[in-house]
Motif scaffolding. Sequence first.
Motif, PDB file in Angstrom:
ATOM      1  N   ALA A 197       1.013  -1.191  -0.078  1.00 12.96           N
ATOM      2  CA  ALA A 197      -0.111   0.095  -0.072  1.00 12.96           C
ATOM      3  C   ALA A 197       0.914   1.266   0.065  1.00 12.96           C
ATOM      4  CB  ALA A 197      -0.832  -0.098   1.363  1.00 12.96           C
ATOM      5  N   ILE A 198       1.951   1.180   0.952  1.00  9.19           N
ATOM      6  CA  ILE A 198       2.916   2.213   0.905  1.00  9.19           C
ATOM      7  C   ILE A 198       3.341   2.549  -0.642  1.00  9.19           C
ATOM      8  CG2 ILE A 198       5.106   3.312   1.595  1.00  9.19           C
ATOM      9  CD1 ILE A 198       4.043   2.068   4.516  1.00  9.19           C
ATOM     10  N   SER A 199       4.009   1.279  -1.082  1.00  7.73           N
ATOM     11  CA  SER A 199       4.524   1.472  -2.418  1.00  7.73           C
ATOM     12  C   SER A 199       3.682   2.286  -3.584  1.00  7.73           C
ATOM     13  CB  SER A 199       5.054   0.148  -3.046  1.00  7.73           C
ATOM     14  OG  SER A 199       5.753  -0.382  -2.134  1.00  7.73           O
ATOM     15  N   TYR A 200       2.258   1.747  -3.447  1.00 13.77           N
ATOM     16  CA  TYR A 200       1.186   2.480  -4.216  1.00 13.77           C
ATOM     17  C   TYR A 200       1.019   3.605  -4.137  1.00 13.77           C
ATOM     18  CZ  TYR A 200      -3.556   3.443  -5.726  1.00 13.77           C
ATOM     19  OH  TYR A 200      -4.519   4.135  -6.196  1.00 13.77           O
ATOM     20  N   LEU A 201       1.096   4.249  -2.885  1.00 12.43           N
ATOM     21  CA  LEU A 201       0.875   5.838  -2.956  1.00 12.43           C
ATOM     22  C   LEU A 201       2.183   6.452  -3.134  1.00 12.43           C
ATOM     23  CD1 LEU A 201      -0.849   5.608   1.157  1.00 12.43           C
ATOM     24  CD2 LEU A 201      -1.947   6.254  -1.023  1.00 12.43           C
ATOM     25  N   LEU A 202       3.188   5.864  -2.910  1.00 15.80           N
ATOM     26  CA  LEU A 202       4.608   6.635  -3.483  1.00 15.80           C
ATOM     27  C   LEU A 202       4.426   6.713  -5.102  1.00 15.80           C
ATOM     28  CD1 LEU A 202       7.090   4.948  -1.245  1.00 15.80           C
ATOM     29  CD2 LEU A 202       6.619   7.432  -1.185  1.00 15.80           C
ATOM     30  N   TYR A 203       3.903   5.688  -5.785  1.00 15.70           N
ATOM     31  CA  TYR A 203       3.830   5.631  -7.097  1.00 15.70           C
ATOM     32  C   TYR A 203       3.004   6.753  -7.801  1.00 15.70           C
ATOM     33  CZ  TYR A 203       6.908   1.903  -8.299  1.00 15.70           C
ATOM     34  OH  TYR A 203       7.930   0.710  -8.787  1.00 15.70           O
ATOM     35  N   ILE A 204       1.820   7.214  -7.003  1.00 14.13           N
ATOM     36  CA  ILE A 204       0.852   7.965  -7.472  1.00 14.13           C
ATOM     37  C   ILE A 204       1.729   9.343  -7.899  1.00 14.13           C
ATOM     38  CG2 ILE A 204      -1.304   9.400  -7.093  1.00 14.13           C
ATOM     39  CD1 ILE A 204      -1.968   7.094  -5.426  1.00 14.13           C
ATOM     40  N   PRO A 205       2.216   9.945  -6.911  1.00 12.69           N
ATOM     41  CA  PRO A 205       3.264  11.251  -7.277  1.00 12.69           C
ATOM     42  C   PRO A 205       4.401  10.924  -8.371  1.00 12.69           C
ATOM     43  CG  PRO A 205       3.527  10.861  -4.994  1.00 12.69           C
ATOM     44  CD  PRO A 205       2.527   9.906  -5.476  1.00 12.69           C
ATOM     45  N   ALA A 206       4.887   9.783  -8.214  1.00  4.12           N
ATOM     46  CA  ALA A 206       6.129   9.576  -8.904  1.00  4.12           C
ATOM     47  C   ALA A 206       5.704   9.449 -10.444  1.00  4.12           C
ATOM     48  CB  ALA A 206       6.578   8.174  -8.453  1.00  4.12           C
ATOM     49  N   SER A 207       4.411   9.180 -10.645  1.00  6.94           N
ATOM     50  CA  SER A 207       4.124   9.058 -12.190  1.00  6.94           C
ATOM     51  C   SER A 207       4.046  10.225 -12.655  1.00  6.94           C
ATOM     52  CB  SER A 207       2.726   8.429 -12.304  1.00  6.94           C
ATOM     53  OG  SER A 207       1.631   9.092 -11.683  1.00  6.94           O
ATOM     54  N   LEU A 208       3.981  11.331 -12.169  1.00  5.55           N
ATOM     55  CA  LEU A 208       3.960  12.899 -12.590  1.00  5.55           C
ATOM     56  C   LEU A 208       5.359  13.060 -12.882  1.00  5.55           C
ATOM     57  CD1 LEU A 208       1.762  15.079 -10.209  1.00  5.55           C
ATOM     58  CD2 LEU A 208       1.491  14.709 -12.639  1.00  5.55           C
ATOM     59  N   LEU A 209       6.403  12.605 -12.421  1.00  9.29           N
ATOM     60  CA  LEU A 209       7.789  12.702 -12.443  1.00  9.29           C
ATOM     61  C   LEU A 209       8.075  11.963 -13.917  1.00  9.29           C
ATOM     62  CD1 LEU A 209      10.375  14.116 -11.528  1.00  9.29           C
ATOM     63  CD2 LEU A 209      10.847  11.936 -10.428  1.00  9.29           C
TER      64      LEU A 209
END
Length: 490
Positions: free
Chosen positions: A388-400
């Motif tokens: 779940a933490i990995s998923y939440l980190l990937y949400i803003p990372a996909s903007l980068l």
Amino acid sequence: MKKKKFKMPTAFTTLLILTVIVAVLTFVIPAGQYEYKDGMPVSGTYQVVESHPQGIWDVIHAPVEGFKGAIDVILFVLVLGGCLGVIFETKAIDAALSKVTVKLKGREKILIPILMTICAIGGTTYGMAEETIAFYPIILPILLAAGYDVVTGVMIVFLGAGVGIAGGIVNPFSVGIGSNLAGISLGDGIVCRVILFVLYLIFAIAFVMHYGEKVRKNPEKSIVHDIRHLTDAPFQKEMGDNVPEFDKKRKKVILVFGIMFLLMILAIIPWGSKFNIHIFENIHEFLLNIPVIGAILGHTTAFGDWYFTEMTMLFLLGAILIGKIYKYNEKQIVNLFVAGAKDILSVALVLGVAKGLSVVMTNGMIIDTILHFGESILTHLQAEVFPAISYLLYIPASLLIPSSSGLQTATIPILAPLSDFIGIGREFVVMACQAGAETMNFISPTQAVLIGALTLTNIPYERWLKHILPFFVGIILITISVLTLGSIFL
């Protein structure tokens, strides 16, 4: 003098900048090494080794080396793109969709779940996205005539395909590439992905139907009610003669296309190793032992053991079959195939550049040091919350890194081994990445498919954002729940 508006750099530029940053870090971060067993780092075996800083030459060399390391995936992506190029030329998918739309005219309420399911299947199988723009002129005239608004139409297509991509069951561009990078089978985690896909789709259909019926009963509830003269004007007409007919040839194309994906699903699930089902291995062995037939078949691979090489062969054959169904000559098939591969070339190039990032980390021997740092943090973390933490980190990372393929290639080589330390299957990291990247796309102002749909229908972005935020939050809650419960029970 006008100030230039800031524009997000492309995935290529972002990845190259990150490669340079990582190279600089190899001068700062100590080199280190784990002992590995069956491709997994062994906890407690990390040790510092001699430094291997990466210079300018290494940075330039890294993407080239990255292409070599990702060649099987890159070749598959290009062949799949070529196959899709042939399929799209037949307009079979457009014809099938228009046939369903016309058939259900007058029963538009059930049109919503049917069309969303079709779009979701496209998203979950081959990552249908850009081509959905062509669907709006087909379905919007009928929806508007039935009392819905253009927002309902955009949600049907965009959210339908989007939840399919986020819950990608066999999407080669997300779960396929991610599984390859994680060193696992495409079939690993498929049960959890099916659950995620079904829950996403049910939620999306309910969300769209609730809004659609509210607008149909009271048009003033539409978020574009005051500008409907702008949003509706291009679509206030019946579908014209240019809508392709769903004839026998197009039906055959859809049949072949469906069989291809069915075969791929059956072939990538590890029946024997995961589920102790050996029927496909037995059939394969039986056929190979038949005199003459076995020799003619050649050195085939049993269902359950297929990987990118076999899937590439499948879609290459599929392109030829579909071309022959449409009686294209050899030159036409080749030209369509090359054009389709060209359309997907940017994805293949991003994969090579992104792979170069991990090449620098590996050659600089800092990847294990980063893993060791992650291991020390994870010792204080509940194993079940890691996905779940990995998923939440990937949400803003996909903007980068807006390319989901590039995002997976750049990050999974680090996150997948981290899951080994706490006993969580690597397939959950793959799911977290594919879901996280697509979750942001539902609201991202840099998402080309979303902005294209809003521009076509004259829906202001700020209105879409306000309207879709509850859906965005709902998708996050569903994903966190499935990833957490899945890591416990599956």
